[in-house]
Scaffold this motif. Structure first.
Motif, PDB file in Angstrom:
ATOM      1  N   THR A 360     -18.588 -11.096  -1.830  1.00  0.00           N
ATOM      2  CA  THR A 360     -17.516 -10.202  -2.284  1.00  0.00           C
ATOM      3  C   THR A 360     -17.963  -9.488  -3.554  1.00  0.00           C
ATOM      4  O   THR A 360     -18.460 -10.118  -4.487  1.00  0.00           O
ATOM      5  CB  THR A 360     -16.219 -10.976  -2.554  1.00  0.00           C
ATOM      6  N   ALA A 380     -16.128   0.741   1.799  1.00  0.00           N
ATOM      7  CA  ALA A 380     -15.726  -0.642   2.081  1.00  0.00           C
ATOM      8  C   ALA A 380     -15.740  -0.929   3.576  1.00  0.00           C
ATOM      9  O   ALA A 380     -16.187  -1.994   4.019  1.00  0.00           O
ATOM     10  CB  ALA A 380     -14.336  -0.912   1.506  1.00  0.00           C
ATOM     11  N   GLU A 384     -18.186  -3.825   5.320  1.00  0.00           N
ATOM     12  CA  GLU A 384     -17.604  -4.956   6.058  1.00  0.00           C
ATOM     13  C   GLU A 384     -18.450  -5.319   7.275  1.00  0.00           C
ATOM     14  O   GLU A 384     -18.564  -6.492   7.651  1.00  0.00           O
ATOM     15  CB  GLU A 384     -16.178  -4.611   6.505  1.00  0.00           C
ATOM     16  N   GLN A 385     -19.062  -4.301   7.891  1.00  0.00           N
ATOM     17  CA  GLN A 385     -19.883  -4.546   9.075  1.00  0.00           C
ATOM     18  C   GLN A 385     -21.130  -5.348   8.742  1.00  0.00           C
ATOM     19  O   GLN A 385     -21.745  -5.947   9.636  1.00  0.00           O
ATOM     20  CB  GLN A 385     -20.266  -3.214   9.728  1.00  0.00           C
ATOM     21  N   SER A 389     -17.593  -7.644   1.290  1.00  0.00           N
ATOM     22  CA  SER A 389     -16.218  -7.214   1.045  1.00  0.00           C
ATOM     23  C   SER A 389     -16.100  -6.641  -0.359  1.00  0.00           C
ATOM     24  O   SER A 389     -16.569  -7.251  -1.323  1.00  0.00           O
ATOM     25  CB  SER A 389     -15.249  -8.396   1.191  1.00  0.00           C
TER      26      SER A 389
END
Length: 512
Positions: A360, A380, A384-385, A389
């Motif tokens: 993150t 973002a 995420e992929q 995050s």
């Protein structure tokens, strides 16, 4: 700047952004001041930080250019032309000594002469004042008057971009008269330049509207195109566009958010791809976010981004996908990419760095303008992929940049400037403003020293190597170049050149 700009106090653009204001009354009529034409009415996003050129930044350019002139004029095609300086040159080798010879017969608006002593005092004022230009003047160790109209600057270290610094784009060349230098408190409410106009204090309300009348002592009357210029602060883009549509102003600045609306209304559009949008990975030593210390992690983030998709979604046909902070056709730009969109490679690099499940990453952004959130949310979704995050924190625009040491990443939105200037603002160890953790890289620092001392023939390749090194380090996560826009009525001609910064406001003229 200023425009697709994030915060008026950011390093942005410093001087590439020309964005403007509103007044009362219409264009038209002919004055007996050199064939000028009525009033040019402009709308601008924000008020100036200061009317003292030495305290101002790119956000104030439009308010300063009617009254102050540069030593060297940057023409619309990017070339340099004599203006207050009749000539200039580096002396010897290594960019350690620079000579300026002034135009004869020029006076300031208060009647005092432009001479070498006045220029020395003006540069001294810039150096002693904590404005944008001061950092770029820091290498000047001595200012010597060598003749009535000649000044010699001696450097403590090489400075290869003094001609650029003394154009209208970087304020330092906007010579302030002795009356202003000796009474700096008056620079906030009066102007002391040689320009075609001078501020009218009694018809100006700070933070709302600014009025400029013809300077009766101007030396170049035949090239003054209007009798008066007014600039109205219009912080809401949609309101500014409505004001333009109804004919209350002649020119407004804006972003891609109103470009289609302006086009549909039949307005003329000038644009310049000047603002790099994305995310800055400031914590390169992993103080707050340990994963960022590994170059493989920073590179993984860059491989994870589909720049073409984000650019098309946010900017349509107006943006240019990019992985670097240099603009096409400008110094430092690399024609071949280092990154491609490859989520698989991004995940593999993260795994190699011991982060198979990702991590993150906190990032701080300003609450306005809206596209700050748009660009970060788009990034973002891409990250995420790859298992990363973003934890997004929003701050007031006035304070977002004061908290850069509290977050490992932040919004990226600054102008593509000459490489020498970007190094001092963005990535060298002692860079001002936008290198909050004072990251350093020996190879980058060495390349910068070589480029600073190089001649015009050798510097372009060194600049390209600098930009490529910044890309390889993954210190930034650029996504696209967003244009600066000017929207204007067909009664005003702005002789811009595609891909170049806008010309000075004083060169705008009535349509023939």
């Amino acid at each position: 700047m200023s425009t697709a700009v994030l915060s008026r106090r950011e390093f942005t653009a410093a001087g590439l952004l020309l964005v403007t204001g509103v007044a009362l009354g219409a264009c038209g009529g002919t004055a007996d001041t050199g064939g000028t034409s009525g009033t040019l009415r402009i709308g601008q996003f924000w008020p100036p930080v200061s009317l003292d050129p030495a305290k101002a930044g790119g956000e104030s350019l439009l308010y300063l250019s009617p009254a102050y002139e540069p030593l060297i004029y940057r023409a619309p095609d990017g070339g340099y032309q004599p203006w207050l300086a009749a000539s200039w040159r580096y002396l010897g080798t290594g960019n350690m000594s620079f000579e300026i010879s002034l135009r004869d017969g020029v006076v300031f608006s208060d009647g005092s002469p432009l001479d070498a002593e006045a220029l020395k005092a003006s540069i001294g004022h810039f150096r002693q004042t904590a404005g944008q230009a001061a950092a770029f003047l820091a290498p000047i160790a001595a200012i010597d008057v060598t003749g009535p109209l000649t000044v010699r600057l001696t450097m403590s270290e090489p400075h290869p971009r003094l001609p650029a610094l003394f154009t209208q784009d970087f304020l330092a060349g906007n010579v302030i008269g002795p009356g202003g230098v000796s009474h700096p408190d008056q620079l906030a409410t009066q102007t002391f330049g040689t320009g075609p106009y001078q501020l009218v204090p009694e018809d100006t309300v700070a933070n709302d509207h600014y009025t400029y009348a013809s300077n009766p002592r101007y030396w170049n009357v035949r090239d003054r195109h209007y009798e008066k210029i007014t600039i109205k602060v219009l912080p809401n883009e949609n309101t500014a566009l409505a004001t333009l549509k109804t004919g209350q102003v002649d020119v407004i600045a804006g972003s891609y958010a109103i470009a289609d609306g302006a086009k549909a209304a039949g307005m003329r559009i000038a644009s310049s791809p000047a603002i790099v949008l994305g995310i800055q990975l400031n914590d390169r030593d992993g103080v707050l976010s340990p994963p960022l210390k590994d170059v493989r992690v920073r590179q993984a983030l860059n491989f994870a981004i589909d720049r073409a998709k984000i650019t098309k979604a946010l900017l349509g046909d107006y943006g240019i996908p990019t992985e670097q902070c240099a603009a096409p056709g400008e110094d430092g730009y690399n024609d071949t990419n280092f990154y491609r969109h490859d989520p698989g490679k991004a995940r593999q690099l993260l795994a190699d760095a011991g982060l198979p499940n990702g991590f993150t990453l906190p990032v701080v952004i300003p609450s306005t303008p809206a596209y700050s959130a748009d660009i970060v949310q788009a990034i973002a979704a891409e990250l995420e992929q790859a298992g990363v995050s973003l934890k997004i924190t929003t701050r007031d625009p006035a304070t977002a940049n004061t908290e850069l040491t509290k977050f490992p990443a932040s919004i990226m939105g600054w102008g593509a400037l000459p490489v020498y200037f970007m190094g001092r603002g963005l990535w060298l160890h002692d860079a001002i403003g936008m290198n909050p953790f004072h990251s350093t890289d020996p190879e980058l620092e060495q390349l910068d020293r070589q480029a600073a001392a190089a001649d015009d023939e050798a510097r372009p390749e060194l600049d390209r190597r600098i930009i490529r090194r910044v890309v390889e380090l993954g210190w930034f996560l650029p996504v696209c170049l967003s244009p600066v826009f000017l929207f204007h009525q067909n009664t005003v001609a702005i002789d811009s050149v595609a891909g170049k910064p806008f010309p000075s406001i004083v060169s705008w003229h009535p349509t023939a």
